[in-house]
Design a protein around this motif. Structure first.
Motif, PDB file in Angstrom:
ATOM      1  N   LEU A   1      93.651  61.145 101.914  1.00 30.96           N
ATOM      2  CA  LEU A   1      93.266  60.587 101.661  1.00 30.96           C
ATOM      3  C   LEU A   1      93.216  59.037 101.872  1.00 30.96           C
ATOM      4  O   LEU A   1      94.460  59.208 101.297  1.00 30.96           O
ATOM      5  N   PRO A   2      92.634  58.092 101.646  1.00 31.29           N
ATOM      6  CA  PRO A   2      93.245  56.768 102.116  1.00 31.29           C
ATOM      7  C   PRO A   2      93.356  55.985 100.714  1.00 31.29           C
ATOM      8  O   PRO A   2      92.747  56.152  99.626  1.00 31.29           O
ATOM      9  N   ASP A   3      94.383  54.961 100.783  1.00 30.99           N
ATOM     10  CA  ASP A   3      93.869  54.660  99.354  1.00 30.99           C
ATOM     11  C   ASP A   3      92.501  53.366  99.178  1.00 30.99           C
ATOM     12  O   ASP A   3      91.816  52.859 100.501  1.00 30.99           O
ATOM     13  N   GLY A   4      92.275  53.862  98.136  1.00 26.37           N
ATOM     14  CA  GLY A   4      91.557  53.069  97.403  1.00 26.37           C
ATOM     15  C   GLY A   4      90.424  53.978  97.661  1.00 26.37           C
ATOM     16  O   GLY A   4      88.428  54.160  97.399  1.00 26.37           O
TER      17      GLY A   4
ATOM     18  N   GLU B   1      89.434  56.421  95.304  1.00 29.65           N
ATOM     19  CA  GLU B   1      89.263  57.569  93.826  1.00 29.65           C
ATOM     20  C   GLU B   1      88.528  55.895  93.477  1.00 29.65           C
ATOM     21  O   GLU B   1      87.703  56.311  92.620  1.00 29.65           O
ATOM     22  N   MET B   2      88.668  54.390  93.512  1.00 31.78           N
ATOM     23  CA  MET B   2      87.175  53.458  93.309  1.00 31.78           C
ATOM     24  C   MET B   2      86.220  53.900  93.988  1.00 31.78           C
ATOM     25  O   MET B   2      84.906  54.395  93.230  1.00 31.78           O
ATOM     26  N   MET B   3      86.185  54.628  94.993  1.00 37.23           N
ATOM     27  CA  MET B   3      85.021  54.998  95.897  1.00 37.23           C
ATOM     28  C   MET B   3      84.361  56.287  94.919  1.00 37.23           C
ATOM     29  O   MET B   3      83.065  56.170  94.565  1.00 37.23           O
ATOM     30  N   LEU B   4      85.473  57.451  94.270  1.00 42.34           N
ATOM     31  CA  LEU B   4      84.481  58.147  93.826  1.00 42.34           C
ATOM     32  C   LEU B   4      84.630  58.150  92.621  1.00 42.34           C
ATOM     33  O   LEU B   4      83.487  58.870  92.561  1.00 42.34           O
ATOM     34  N   LYS B   5      85.386  57.213  92.127  1.00 40.58           N
ATOM     35  CA  LYS B   5      84.138  56.828  90.940  1.00 40.58           C
ATOM     36  C   LYS B   5      83.134  56.479  90.807  1.00 40.58           C
ATOM     37  O   LYS B   5      81.664  55.833  90.007  1.00 40.58           O
ATOM     38  N   ILE B   6      82.233  55.574  91.700  1.00 40.24           N
ATOM     39  CA  ILE B   6      81.321  54.652  92.619  1.00 40.24           C
ATOM     40  C   ILE B   6      80.341  56.181  92.548  1.00 40.24           C
ATOM     41  O   ILE B   6      79.244  55.475  92.319  1.00 40.24           O
ATOM     42  N   ALA B   7      80.590  57.014  93.446  1.00 38.92           N
ATOM     43  CA  ALA B   7      80.329  58.787  93.432  1.00 38.92           C
ATOM     44  C   ALA B   7      79.542  59.119  91.848  1.00 38.92           C
ATOM     45  O   ALA B   7      78.728  59.252  91.983  1.00 38.92           O
ATOM     46  N   ARG B   8      80.064  59.083  91.460  1.00 37.13           N
ATOM     47  CA  ARG B   8      80.195  60.005  90.656  1.00 37.13           C
ATOM     48  C   ARG B   8      79.041  58.867  89.078  1.00 37.13           C
ATOM     49  O   ARG B   8      78.689  59.444  88.809  1.00 37.13           O
ATOM     50  N   TYR B   9      79.434  57.593  89.062  1.00 39.14           N
ATOM     51  CA  TYR B   9      78.876  57.241  88.675  1.00 39.14           C
ATOM     52  C   TYR B   9      76.667  57.265  89.319  1.00 39.14           C
ATOM     53  O   TYR B   9      76.339  57.143  88.757  1.00 39.14           O
TER      54      TYR B   9
ATOM     55  N   SER C   1      86.637  69.225  95.770  1.00 41.76           N
ATOM     56  CA  SER C   1      87.758  69.121  95.221  1.00 41.76           C
ATOM     57  C   SER C   1      88.794  69.726  97.042  1.00 41.76           C
ATOM     58  O   SER C   1      88.370  69.622  98.306  1.00 41.76           O
ATOM     59  N   LEU C   2      89.661  68.549  96.626  1.00 40.16           N
ATOM     60  CA  LEU C   2      91.024  68.464  97.339  1.00 40.16           C
ATOM     61  C   LEU C   2      91.722  68.031  97.202  1.00 40.16           C
ATOM     62  O   LEU C   2      92.943  67.783  97.692  1.00 40.16           O
ATOM     63  N   THR C   3      92.335  69.091  97.615  1.00 41.19           N
ATOM     64  CA  THR C   3      93.656  69.852  97.866  1.00 41.19           C
ATOM     65  C   THR C   3      93.928  69.728  99.318  1.00 41.19           C
ATOM     66  O   THR C   3      92.957  70.079  99.916  1.00 41.19           O
ATOM     67  N   LYS C   4      94.613  69.152  99.619  1.00 45.62           N
ATOM     68  CA  LYS C   4      96.056  68.672 100.879  1.00 45.62           C
ATOM     69  C   LYS C   4      95.886  70.098 101.666  1.00 45.62           C
ATOM     70  O   LYS C   4      95.352  69.578 103.218  1.00 45.62           O
ATOM     71  N   ASN C   5      96.114  70.965 101.108  1.00 46.19           N
ATOM     72  CA  ASN C   5      96.513  72.072 102.172  1.00 46.19           C
ATOM     73  C   ASN C   5      94.746  73.281 102.279  1.00 46.19           C
ATOM     74  O   ASN C   5      95.220  74.781 102.691  1.00 46.19           O
ATOM     75  N   GLY C   6      93.757  73.336 101.845  1.00 46.00           N
ATOM     76  CA  GLY C   6      92.846  73.844 101.477  1.00 46.00           C
ATOM     77  C   GLY C   6      92.385  73.644 102.637  1.00 46.00           C
ATOM     78  O   GLY C   6      91.611  72.877 103.484  1.00 46.00           O
ATOM     79  N   LYS C   7      90.728  73.435 102.005  1.00 46.55           N
ATOM     80  CA  LYS C   7      89.615  72.801 102.953  1.00 46.55           C
ATOM     81  C   LYS C   7      88.629  72.412 101.819  1.00 46.55           C
ATOM     82  O   LYS C   7      88.011  72.397 101.029  1.00 46.55           O
ATOM     83  N   PRO C   8      88.660  71.097 101.721  1.00 46.47           N
ATOM     84  CA  PRO C   8      88.597  69.633 100.618  1.00 46.47           C
ATOM     85  C   PRO C   8      86.870  70.047 100.839  1.00 46.47           C
ATOM     86  O   PRO C   8      86.504  69.922 101.857  1.00 46.47           O
TER      87      PRO C   8
ATOM     88  N   LEU D   1      84.764  48.800  98.867  1.00 49.19           N
ATOM     89  CA  LEU D   1      85.867  48.300 100.294  1.00 49.19           C
ATOM     90  C   LEU D   1      84.933  48.546 101.336  1.00 49.19           C
ATOM     91  O   LEU D   1      84.836  49.816 101.765  1.00 49.19           O
ATOM     92  N   SER D   2      85.835  48.011 102.509  1.00 43.59           N
ATOM     93  CA  SER D   2      85.576  48.922 103.625  1.00 43.59           C
ATOM     94  C   SER D   2      86.472  49.491 104.150  1.00 43.59           C
ATOM     95  O   SER D   2      88.287  48.660 104.270  1.00 43.59           O
ATOM     96  N   MET D   3      86.651  50.516 105.362  1.00 47.35           N
ATOM     97  CA  MET D   3      87.358  50.889 105.742  1.00 47.35           C
ATOM     98  C   MET D   3      87.197  52.134 107.077  1.00 47.35           C
ATOM     99  O   MET D   3      86.129  52.607 107.205  1.00 47.35           O
ATOM    100  N   ASN D   4      88.245  51.903 107.710  1.00 49.83           N
ATOM    101  CA  ASN D   4      87.712  53.280 109.443  1.00 49.83           C
ATOM    102  C   ASN D   4      88.102  54.521 108.722  1.00 49.83           C
ATOM    103  O   ASN D   4      89.179  54.438 108.314  1.00 49.83           O
ATOM    104  N   ILE D   5      87.769  55.446 108.492  1.00 52.02           N
ATOM    105  CA  ILE D   5      87.913  56.716 108.316  1.00 52.02           C
ATOM    106  C   ILE D   5      88.210  58.070 109.273  1.00 52.02           C
ATOM    107  O   ILE D   5      88.889  59.185 108.705  1.00 52.02           O
ATOM    108  N   ARG D   6      88.589  57.007 109.823  1.00 50.58           N
ATOM    109  CA  ARG D   6      88.895  58.431 111.055  1.00 50.58           C
ATOM    110  C   ARG D   6      90.029  58.657 111.664  1.00 50.58           C
ATOM    111  O   ARG D   6      90.259  60.545 111.338  1.00 50.58           O
ATOM    112  N   LYS D   7      90.827  57.973 111.472  1.00 50.74           N
ATOM    113  CA  LYS D   7      91.867  58.055 111.351  1.00 50.74           C
ATOM    114  C   LYS D   7      92.821  59.252 110.480  1.00 50.74           C
ATOM    115  O   LYS D   7      93.866  60.370 110.385  1.00 50.74           O
TER     116      LYS D   7
END
Length: 366
Positions: free
Chosen positions: A98-101, A103-111, A119-126, A331-337
């Motif tokens: 999960l990139p920095d920022g 949580e902010m995007m998730l707050k916008i999505a929940r709004y 479900s965002l567990t790193k070892n599962g299937k998010p 905010l802006s970011m490239n999520i590919r990496k």
């Protein structure tokens, strides 16, 4: 140079490449739980096509709209599900960083969508999912035989292959919007027998409750249970074609197109919000009204996706540029990496993932 490849199908393992912005030929698919067709629009598309033809760069659809992409799917469920059982969103096969920022995007999505679940567990299937009826941008339903022929295509394909297809299709109105059919050899097929009764709309109040059905998954015997279908249909309305998984189909393309047209009616190129058929007991609602109405869990449980109706869905967004995987949402970011080589996948499924209705997959490939 990396290019975008977009695929659509009725399961995660049976996907076919889409010709993006080809609004004349929706791609057809037939999964275990949903038979449908879809188009994908990508602004400034320069990616991969399924026939090697020149990509359609853009669509008039984007004129006057602040959108970067659009997914439009229409089709029929093969058994009834209630509004609390069918979800839409993104999921992954393995963990992502999960990139920095984020949580902010998730707050916008929940709004925007208060009933979104994660479900965002790193070892599962998010996954990030929300009930389809309360999250999708546009939703409509109609009877397969209802006549609503679309206007001329907004962006005809600039290729001789399409011109040839248009000449062939002009001889039969039943094939007018059929997919060419030569790129999807493993597509499972079903034939739907049209109900000759004038009461194909059926009785909404007499439909069996979806709680009577097993929601943990499905097998071939499910479709032979008359109780699992809408009150205005019988188990004979869904007849699985023999040898449907064979690699090389022996059924002529024209026959397959006729079967799809019979099952779904004519392709509706433009989708507008219309709650008339799937909410007959309610006054017609706008998109915000429908989404707010279904934020109630009780309202979702009372709603039924009926098998005798074609349901249409559209999802669009101005935030994601799939040509580059750049996202702009506060905010802006490239999520590919952060995806570790995984595609971005939009899916319509049950919350637990036991059943998949359809999926649209975006990936950048060399």
């Amino acid at each position: 140079m990396v290019k975008l490849r977009v695929s659509v199908g009725g399961s995660y393992t049976d996907l076919a490449i889409v010709n993006c912005n080809d609004e004349l030929h929706p791609i057809e698919f037939d999964g275990p739980e949903f038979q449908g067709r879809a188009i994908v629009r990508i602004k400034d598309f320069a990616g991969i096509t399924n026939d090697g033809s020149k990509p359609v760069h853009d669509s008039d659809y984007f004129k006057g709209h602040n959108r970067r992409f659009s997914l439009q799917v229409e089709g029929r469920f093969k058994r009834e599900w209630d509004g609390e059982q069918v979800y839409f969103g993104t999921d992954f096969e393995r963990g992502v960083d999960l990139p920095d920022g984020f949580e902010m995007m998730l707050k916008i999505a929940r709004y925007i969508d208060p009933v979104v679940r994660t479900s965002l567990t790193k070892n599962g299937k998010p996954w990030i999912l929300s009930p389809l009826v309360s999250s999708i941008n546009t939703m409509a339903a109609w009877r397969p035989q209802d006549a609503n022929l679309p206007s001329p295509p907004m962006s005809p394909r600039q290729s001789t292959d399409m011109s040839h297809g248009l000449l062939n299709e002009s001889h039969s109105s039943n094939n007018m919007w059929g997919f060419l059919g030569k790129f999807k050899k493993r597509n499972k097929r079903s034939s739907v027998v049209s109900n000759s009764s004038n009461d194909i709309y059926g009785s909404y109040n007499n439909s069996p409750s979806p709680s009577q059905h097993n929601t943990a998954g499905s097998n071939s015997s499910t479709f032979n249970d008359a109780g699992s279908l809408a009150s205005s249909t019988t188990s004979s309305d869904w007849t699985t074609a023999p040898n449907s998984a064979v690699e090389h189909s022996e059924v002529p393309v024209e026959t397959q197109q006729d079967e799809v047209t019979e099952a779904l009616g004519h392709w509706r190129q433009h989708l507008d919000e219309d709650t008339t058929f799937f909410m007959p007991q309610q006054p017609s609602m706008s998109t915000p009204q429908r989404r707010k109405h279904f934020q109630s869990e009780q309202h979702r449980k009372e709603f039924v996706f009926r098998t005798d109706l074609v349901h249409g869905f559209e999802f669009f967004s101005p935030h994601m540029d799939f040509n580059t995987f750049d996202i702009r949402m506060g905010l802006s970011m490239n999520i590919r990496k952060y995806l570790a080589g995984q595609p971005v996948r939009y899916t319509c499924r049950t919350l637990g993932g036991e059943t998949v209705f359809w999926a649209v997959q975006f990936e950048l490939v060399d």
